[in-house]
Each structure stands twice: as C-alpha cells, then as structure tokens.
Motif scaffolding. Structure first.
Motif, PDB file in Angstrom:
ATOM      1  N   ILE A  16      43.521  14.107  33.240  1.00 20.24           N
ATOM      2  CA  ILE A  16      42.885  14.850  32.164  1.00 20.24           C
ATOM      3  C   ILE A  16      41.799  13.941  31.601  1.00 20.24           C
ATOM      4  CG2 ILE A  16      43.236  16.132  30.031  1.00 20.24           C
ATOM      5  CD1 ILE A  16      46.269  16.043  30.681  1.00 20.24           C
ATOM      6  N   LEU A  17      40.583  14.380  31.694  1.00 17.53           N
ATOM      7  CA  LEU A  17      39.458  13.550  31.270  1.00 17.53           C
ATOM      8  C   LEU A  17      38.690  14.215  30.136  1.00 17.53           C
ATOM      9  CD1 LEU A  17      38.099  12.418  34.765  1.00 17.53           C
ATOM     10  CD2 LEU A  17      39.872  11.355  33.347  1.00 17.53           C
ATOM     11  N   ASP A  18      37.997  13.400  29.372  1.00 17.21           N
ATOM     12  CA  ASP A  18      37.230  13.884  28.224  1.00 17.21           C
ATOM     13  C   ASP A  18      35.854  14.342  28.704  1.00 17.21           C
ATOM     14  OD1 ASP A  18      36.082  14.411  25.804  1.00 17.21           O
ATOM     15  OD2 ASP A  18      35.992  12.328  25.121  1.00 17.21           O
ATOM     16  N   TYR A  19      35.819  15.580  29.191  1.00 18.21           N
ATOM     17  CA  TYR A  19      34.581  16.076  29.779  1.00 18.21           C
ATOM     18  C   TYR A  19      33.501  16.376  28.752  1.00 18.21           C
ATOM     19  CZ  TYR A  19      37.019  16.383  34.203  1.00 18.21           C
ATOM     20  OH  TYR A  19      37.698  16.069  35.349  1.00 18.21           O
ATOM     21  N   ASP A  20      33.825  16.293  27.477  1.00 14.53           N
ATOM     22  CA  ASP A  20      32.789  16.469  26.459  1.00 14.53           C
ATOM     23  C   ASP A  20      31.863  15.257  26.383  1.00 14.53           C
ATOM     24  OD1 ASP A  20      33.648  18.977  25.762  1.00 14.53           O
ATOM     25  OD2 ASP A  20      35.005  18.259  24.196  1.00 14.53           O
ATOM     26  N   THR A  21      32.209  14.189  27.090  1.00 11.25           N
ATOM     27  CA  THR A  21      31.390  12.977  27.087  1.00 11.25           C
ATOM     28  C   THR A  21      30.076  13.224  27.831  1.00 11.25           C
ATOM     29  OG1 THR A  21      33.381  11.620  27.068  1.00 11.25           O
ATOM     30  CG2 THR A  21      31.333  10.541  27.733  1.00 11.25           C
ATOM     31  N   SER A  22      28.976  12.837  27.232  1.00  6.15           N
ATOM     32  CA  SER A  22      27.656  12.975  27.853  1.00  6.15           C
ATOM     33  C   SER A  22      27.085  11.602  28.180  1.00  6.15           C
ATOM     34  CB  SER A  22      26.696  13.719  26.914  1.00  6.15           C
ATOM     35  OG  SER A  22      27.151  15.018  26.639  1.00  6.15           O
ATOM     36  N   VAL A  23      26.054  11.585  28.983  1.00  6.23           N
ATOM     37  CA  VAL A  23      25.270  10.379  29.231  1.00  6.23           C
ATOM     38  C   VAL A  23      23.939  10.555  28.521  1.00  6.23           C
ATOM     39  CG1 VAL A  23      24.245   8.842  30.939  1.00  6.23           C
ATOM     40  CG2 VAL A  23      26.387  10.042  31.471  1.00  6.23           C
ATOM     41  N   LEU A  24      23.617   9.632  27.630  1.00  6.62           N
ATOM     42  CA  LEU A  24      22.378   9.691  26.860  1.00  6.62           C
ATOM     43  C   LEU A  24      21.380   8.687  27.394  1.00  6.62           C
ATOM     44  CD1 LEU A  24      24.046   9.618  23.304  1.00  6.62           C
ATOM     45  CD2 LEU A  24      23.654  11.610  24.780  1.00  6.62           C
ATOM     46  N   ASP A  25      20.113   8.915  27.120  1.00  3.44           N
ATOM     47  CA  ASP A  25      19.146   7.871  27.422  1.00  3.44           C
ATOM     48  C   ASP A  25      19.177   6.857  26.282  1.00  3.44           C
ATOM     49  OD1 ASP A  25      17.479   8.812  25.330  1.00  3.44           O
ATOM     50  OD2 ASP A  25      15.671   8.594  26.534  1.00  3.44           O
ATOM     51  N   ARG A  26      18.376   5.827  26.355  1.00  2.00           N
ATOM     52  CA  ARG A  26      18.470   4.735  25.385  1.00  2.00           C
ATOM     53  C   ARG A  26      18.109   5.177  23.973  1.00  2.00           C
ATOM     54  NH1 ARG A  26      16.737   0.304  27.310  1.00  2.00           N
ATOM     55  NH2 ARG A  26      16.321  -0.757  25.344  1.00  2.00           N
ATOM     56  N   THR A  27      17.397   6.297  23.836  1.00  3.36           N
ATOM     57  CA  THR A  27      17.033   6.782  22.503  1.00  3.36           C
ATOM     58  C   THR A  27      18.086   7.717  21.917  1.00  3.36           C
ATOM     59  OG1 THR A  27      15.865   8.778  23.244  1.00  3.36           O
ATOM     60  CG2 THR A  27      14.610   6.706  23.232  1.00  3.36           C
ATOM     61  N   GLY A  28      19.101   8.063  22.721  1.00  6.61           N
ATOM     62  CA  GLY A  28      20.106   9.017  22.272  1.00  6.61           C
ATOM     63  C   GLY A  28      19.852  10.431  22.750  1.00  6.61           C
ATOM     64  N   ASP A  56      33.459   7.718  23.940  1.00  2.27           N
ATOM     65  CA  ASP A  56      32.142   7.848  23.333  1.00  2.27           C
ATOM     66  C   ASP A  56      31.107   8.164  24.408  1.00  2.27           C
ATOM     67  OD1 ASP A  56      33.097   7.255  20.806  1.00  2.27           O
ATOM     68  OD2 ASP A  56      32.722   5.107  21.007  1.00  2.27           O
ATOM     69  N   ASP A  57      30.048   8.836  24.013  1.00  3.98           N
ATOM     70  CA  ASP A  57      28.955   9.101  24.948  1.00  3.98           C
ATOM     71  C   ASP A  57      28.448   7.793  25.540  1.00  3.98           C
ATOM     72  OD1 ASP A  57      29.054  11.830  24.495  1.00  3.98           O
ATOM     73  OD2 ASP A  57      27.513  11.786  22.940  1.00  3.98           O
ATOM     74  N   LEU A  58      28.193   7.824  26.838  1.00  7.44           N
ATOM     75  CA  LEU A  58      27.608   6.659  27.486  1.00  7.44           C
ATOM     76  C   LEU A  58      26.118   6.602  27.177  1.00  7.44           C
ATOM     77  CD1 LEU A  58      30.306   6.898  29.100  1.00  7.44           C
ATOM     78  CD2 LEU A  58      29.033   6.085  31.096  1.00  7.44           C
ATOM     79  N   VAL A  59      25.624   5.412  26.925  1.00  4.98           N
ATOM     80  CA  VAL A  59      24.201   5.230  26.672  1.00  4.98           C
ATOM     81  C   VAL A  59      23.580   4.512  27.865  1.00  4.98           C
ATOM     82  CG1 VAL A  59      22.451   4.202  25.168  1.00  4.98           C
ATOM     83  CG2 VAL A  59      24.554   5.149  24.179  1.00  4.98           C
ATOM     84  N   SER A  60      22.683   5.200  28.535  1.00  8.77           N
ATOM     85  CA  SER A  60      21.973   4.592  29.651  1.00  8.77           C
ATOM     86  C   SER A  60      20.831   3.734  29.121  1.00  8.77           C
ATOM     87  CB  SER A  60      21.425   5.677  30.578  1.00  8.77           C
ATOM     88  OG  SER A  60      20.575   5.120  31.563  1.00  8.77           O
ATOM     89  N   THR A  61      20.458   2.734  29.893  1.00  6.14           N
ATOM     90  CA  THR A  61      19.298   1.912  29.537  1.00  6.14           C
ATOM     91  C   THR A  61      17.992   2.626  29.860  1.00  6.14           C
ATOM     92  OG1 THR A  61      19.307   0.847  31.705  1.00  6.14           O
ATOM     93  CG2 THR A  61      20.606  -0.192  29.957  1.00  6.14           C
TER      94      THR A  61
END
Length: 619
Positions: free
Chosen positions: A161-173, A309-314
């Motif tokens: 069971i995974l937290d699929y509400d998690t998004s990947v954001l760019d460095r600005t959010g 928490d949402d992942l923040v990409s560089t």
C-alpha cells in the motif's frame, strides 16, 4: 517462507513420513515442481503452489520443524505452519495496481508500521496427510496444506500500500509528475490487422505511434496483449468509442505517474518514477490476506501506509523549456545538459528529435570531446608543474610530437604566446607540446578529479549514465591525440557538464543527482584539484569568452568556457561548448556542426533565457 511441519520425525513404521518430509524439503528449496510431484495430484499441486507463491510475490525458502507428539500423517492430519517473510519495506518493487494508499491494519511482526526496515511476516497454518498410491506413499494434495481456511479457487495475496498522492515537483515547487488515472490502449495478440486503425486514432495525440511501430511491438510481446500507449482522460475521451469499436482493442483503466505537461520531455525524467517508487516503498504499508471466492478476505497481517512528502526534483521546468527550445532550433542532433555546481543537482537535460533517434545521447552518448578536453590536459600540466600558469608557449601552425603531426584549425599560428592566450585561442600545437611531458596516467587521473570517467549512482539518475573514458597513454601519438580530445577519449554531454560543474565547484568533484536529498554515490573519490590550478583555469576560460574562440557568448555576464571541434571519421566535425556562470554549468553538443560556433551561440541563447537556478522548494 519458513515452514514447520509437526508430527513427522518421531514416528516409526512406514506411514509416508519420509515422503512428507521430502515434500517439505522440496518446498524449502523452492522446488515447487519437485514438491508437487510428491503429491497425489502433481498438476493441480504445482498450479496452486505457483499461484500462491506468485500472489505473495516471493520465492519460498522453507524448513521442516519439530514434531508434535505421535500423530501419523497416514491416519491423522499433520499440522503444517508456514511463516511467510516478505522482507522489509523497500526490498521489492511496488505493484501500482494493487494499492489504493489509504488502507491500514496491525503490524503482526512487531516492527514499526510503515517505516523502512519494518519486517513483513505472517504465518499460515495448514494440514497435510499421506496415502498410498500403488506401492508409493504420496502427500494427499489439497490447498489446505497451505492454510486450513484456503478454499478451492482461493489464494493467498500480498499487496503493498503506497501513498500515491505523492507528487514529484520541480525545484520551484511546480508539479512535474503526478499520479493520474489513465486508460491503457491494449491490443490482443491476434489482432495485428487492427494496428493501422488504432494508429490512425492515437497518432494525433502521440505522433511517434504508427501502424508499423504497433506491429513491431506486438511481435516483441509475442502471445501477450500489447499495451500501445496510456492516455490521460483529456486524450482518450474524444476517441474512446472509436477505439473500443476496433477489433481486439481493450481499454483497461489504471493509475500511472505521468508528466503534468506531456510536451515536457527529457532523458532526465525517465528515472524519476523509480526514485518516486523507492521513496513510497520506504513508507509503504502492506496487507496479506486469504482471498476465497465469494467471501470476505481473511486478513493474515498488515501495516499502515506512512505519508510521504512530495519529492522535489533538482530540475527546473523553466530551464528545461529553455533548453528544449534551444536544441530544437537546430536541424542537427543537439544536446544540452545543465548542472548546479554548488549542489550537483541536474537543472535541465534536453535533446532534439535528431538526437532522439540515437537514444538518450545527452546522458549516455560517446563522443570525442575535442578541444573542450584541453581543460583536463592543461590542469594535468599545471598540477604536474610541467608548465607554469603564465608561461610562454609556442603556437606554430602545426607541430610533430612523438611521431604525430598536429595542426591548428585552419592552420592559424600565433608564435610564442602566454599559455592563457594559447588556451583561449584553442591552440592544438601548444597542447601537443605540453602533453608530451606528462606521465602516462596524468590525463586519466586528472579527468577523474573532474568526474570525467567516474560512474555515478543516484535514485532517479538512471543506471546507464556515461560520463566518459580517458585512456592511460604512453608517450607517443595516442597521448598527443588524447591531449586535444581525440583518439580514444570519449565523453557524453552529461560527462562534460559534470566536468565543468566540478571545476566551478572549486575543483571538487560533484555528485550529480536529480532528486533533492537523494545525492547518491560514485565509484571513485578523487582528491580535489589544487586551488591555484582552479583559479588559473577559470581565468583562462573567462579569457576564452572575452577574446578567444567563444566571443559569441560574451553577452552572458561572468561566463567562462571552452570550445571544441571534434573530428569524427570522414564526416563533418562535432561542435562543443562547455562553460559556467554563477551557479550554473553546462555542456552543449551539436553533432556534425563542423564548428564550435553554433554550440557557442546555442549556449548563449539558453543561458540568456534560463537565468540562474531558483532556490529549492522543500517538499
């Protein structure tokens, strides 16, 4: 799985005990076919065992345990306890179609629910009997060997069971990737005649899909259904009915992590779903159940999902768009890689359609770097003391060193000039003379200090990135060629961006990564460059932009760089530019440009549009 069979070992007489122990031993070794062969119904036993092991997601490791009293397997059922150990969170790949992200339960293993390292263990209790079949003893096959509550047609099942509400954001959010409901356009194995009809409907959405690509994909899929594409609601809704009417087409719904902007594409995005899955699995919950037909599932154990928490990409979307616009301006294969020197975070990776036809060459390509490699050669010479930072060196039109004649581009000559001038004007002959004084390992070892030739590993970065390869060269023609980035020296745009970023990072090799907080590792840890050498190289590179071969980019404040023209067989040469300003370093490659000029202009256009990196948003 760890299995305990009770009521066997202490028995005397011929009761099928040995055969039951052999059955358990076969399960212990994962030999499901061998175990099934010891039963009264090998075909049904093998099918059920394989289905249950597959449903639990793991290959079994079982062991027979201690007997319980004197119960005879030929007369009374013998208790069989199976402990299923599904490892710890993050050990396996998630099944995105089995979890909805909001289930919860107890933690029978006593670990911390939903955290990395929590054990996932459940126990089932079954019964086994033996009987004679002719002259042989067999284990009476029944699904209840696995658990007494398992009914015909039922199965054990493990789900993450995974937290699929998690998004990947760019460095600005700004959202970069999000979990989205999609429709999988799938074609049945025997429906190859429908390929052109499907292509006609989906090609306006995904131009790369044709009848031919579908047929090729179906050939690779063999006797399995072939998923052609997954379309978001806005794309599938206008053509859903037409697709459904095509023979052999099915349109199953599923969830998928997809780009929020389908026009935003980059080789740097391809590994982000893996990093996202890894992050979700570290906080993943789970459930193990007995699922019988027409009955409520029987829970064996579970643990709740933890919030991620949402992942923040560089990556920075605005920079990625600027890089894509820059490479798309060329009809030749063009690539840009931009990295933040202070952190090693990848800012943008772009390549145009001409480069795409070769694969992800921006991150994996193997190209001669040409004169951009003079950064390494000059650094090696300065560190070795074979040349001083202000030394006057010869720059004739051509020179023969160790049996190899090296000319300057268009046979220009400067005469004796300071090394800074020879570098800024990209004098091949000066570099050839300098390289002849180096040790065989000097260029290879110095390149590693820049990260060139080093392997990097970070979540989301991808396993197949290539920075470069630099040979050990004895004194002779091979070393002279390597000194100007020819011969056996190879690099990718990614590798040259790593090199330039490491120099801009004070000569300390960066650790490139694409997700904030997931820096990763390298297969080498070289010492940093001497600070004096770093300062000298930066001065040389700034002079290259002010008055040397990169003056077309002198509108970019603070830019220092190096140009390169790399010969490739009998075709036109590749054009390179590498440079840095502020907290951005980049490499630009235009294949077959026959000059570094277009790469310099492309770099200037990109840097002017991109600006400097935004601060990292914290998820």
């Amino acid at each position: 799985m760890a299995l305990t069979g009770t009521g066997c070992a202490a028995l005397t007489g011929d009761t099928g005990t040995d055969e039951l122990q052999q059955f358990l031993a076969a399960l212990s070794s994962g030999d499901l076919a061998g175990a099934a062969a010891l039963t009264t119904d090998p075909a049904a036993a093998q099918e059920t065992l394989e289905a249950n092991v597959l449903a639990m997601g793991f290959t079994p490791t079982l062991s027979a345990g201690t007997p319980d009293g004197d119960r005879r397997p030929d007369r009374d059922p013998v208790t069989v306890e199976i402990t299923w150990d599904m490892g710890t969170a993050g050990d396996d790949e998630a099944d995105n179609d089995e979890a909805d992200g909001d289930e919860a339960g107890s933690d029978p293993a006593g670990g911390t629910p939903g955290t990395e390292g929590a054990a996932r263990i459940v126990t089932t209790t079954g019964e086994a009997r033996t009987t004679r079949v002719g002259e042989d003893w067999k284990v009476e096959w029944a699904p209840t060997i696995l658990d007494t509550r398992l009914e015909p047609g039922g199965t054990l099942a493990f789900s993450e069971i995974l937290d699929y509400d998690t998004s990947v954001l760019d460095r600005t959010g700004e959202p970069l990737l999000q979990w989205t409901p999609v429709t999988a356009v799938t074609l049945a194995p025997g429906a190859v005649e429908s390929a052109d009809a499907v292509a006609a409907l989906v090609n306006p959405v995904v131009q790369t899909i044709t009848g031919q690509t579908i047929r090729e994909g179906m050939t690779e899929a063999g006797d399995q259904p072939y998923q052609i594409v997954a379309l978001r609601p806005s794309d599938i809704d206008p053509i859903r009915e037409q697709l459904a009417a095509v023979p052999g087409v099915s349109l199953p719904e599923q969830g998928q992590l997809i780009r929020t902007d389908r026009d935003l594409d980059s080789p740097a995005l391809t590994g982000l779903p893996d990093a996202w899955t890894e992050a979700l699995q570290e906080e993943g919950g789970w459930t193990a159940e007995i699922v019988n037909p027409d009955a409520e599932p029987i829970e064996l154990g579970s643990a709740p999902v933890g919030q991620v928490d949402d992942l923040v990409s560089t990556l920075q979307i605005s920079m990625q768009r600027a890089a894509q616009q820059a490479v798309d301006s060329s009809a030749l294969g063009a690539s840009i890689v931009a990295i933040q020197p202070s952190t090693g975070g990848i800012l943008a990776v772009a390549q145009n359609s001409a480069a795409d036809r070769q694969g992800p060459v921006s991150m994996q390509g193997r190209f001669p770097p040409g004169s951009t490699f003079k950064i390494v050669t000059t650094a090696a010479a300065l560190e070795a003391g074979v040349v001083g930072p202000d030394e006057v060196v010869p720059c004739p039109a051509s020179v023969t060193v160790s049996g190899r004649t090296i000319p300057n581009d268009d046979d220009f000559e400067l005469g004796p000039v300071p090394l800074e001038t020879a570098f800024a004007r990209s004098c091949n002959t000066s570099q050839a003379v300098i390289s002849d004084r180096l040790t065989p390992e000097a260029m290879k070892d110095t390149a590693a200090k820049f990260g060139l030739g080093v392997g990097f590993f970070a979540p989301g970065l991808g396993a197949d990135t290539f920075t470069g390869s630099v040979p050990v060269t004895e004194q002779g023609p091979a070393r002279v060629e390597a000194a100007i980035g020819q011969g056996e020296v190879l690099a990718s745009p990614f590798g040259m961006a790593v090199m330039t970023a490491s120099l801009a990072n004070g000569g300390r090799m960066i650790l490139p990564h694409v997700v904030d907080g997931m820096t990763g590792d390298a297969n080498d840890a070289p010492e940093p460059l001497d600070p004096g050498v770093v300062d000298t190289l930066r001065r040389y590179m700034e002079q290259t932009v002010r008055s040397g071969t990169a003056t077309a980019a002198n509108s970019i404040p603070g830019l220092g760089g190096k140009t390169g023209t790399a010969e490739v067989g009998t075709g036109p040469a590749h054009g390179w530019f590498v440079g840095s300003t502020g907290d951005i370093a980049l490499a630009v490659l235009i294949e077959g440009a026959d000059s570094s000029g277009p790469a310099v202009s492309m770099a200037a256009g990109f840097l002017g549009a991109a600006g400097q990196p935004a601060p990292l948003a914290r998820g």
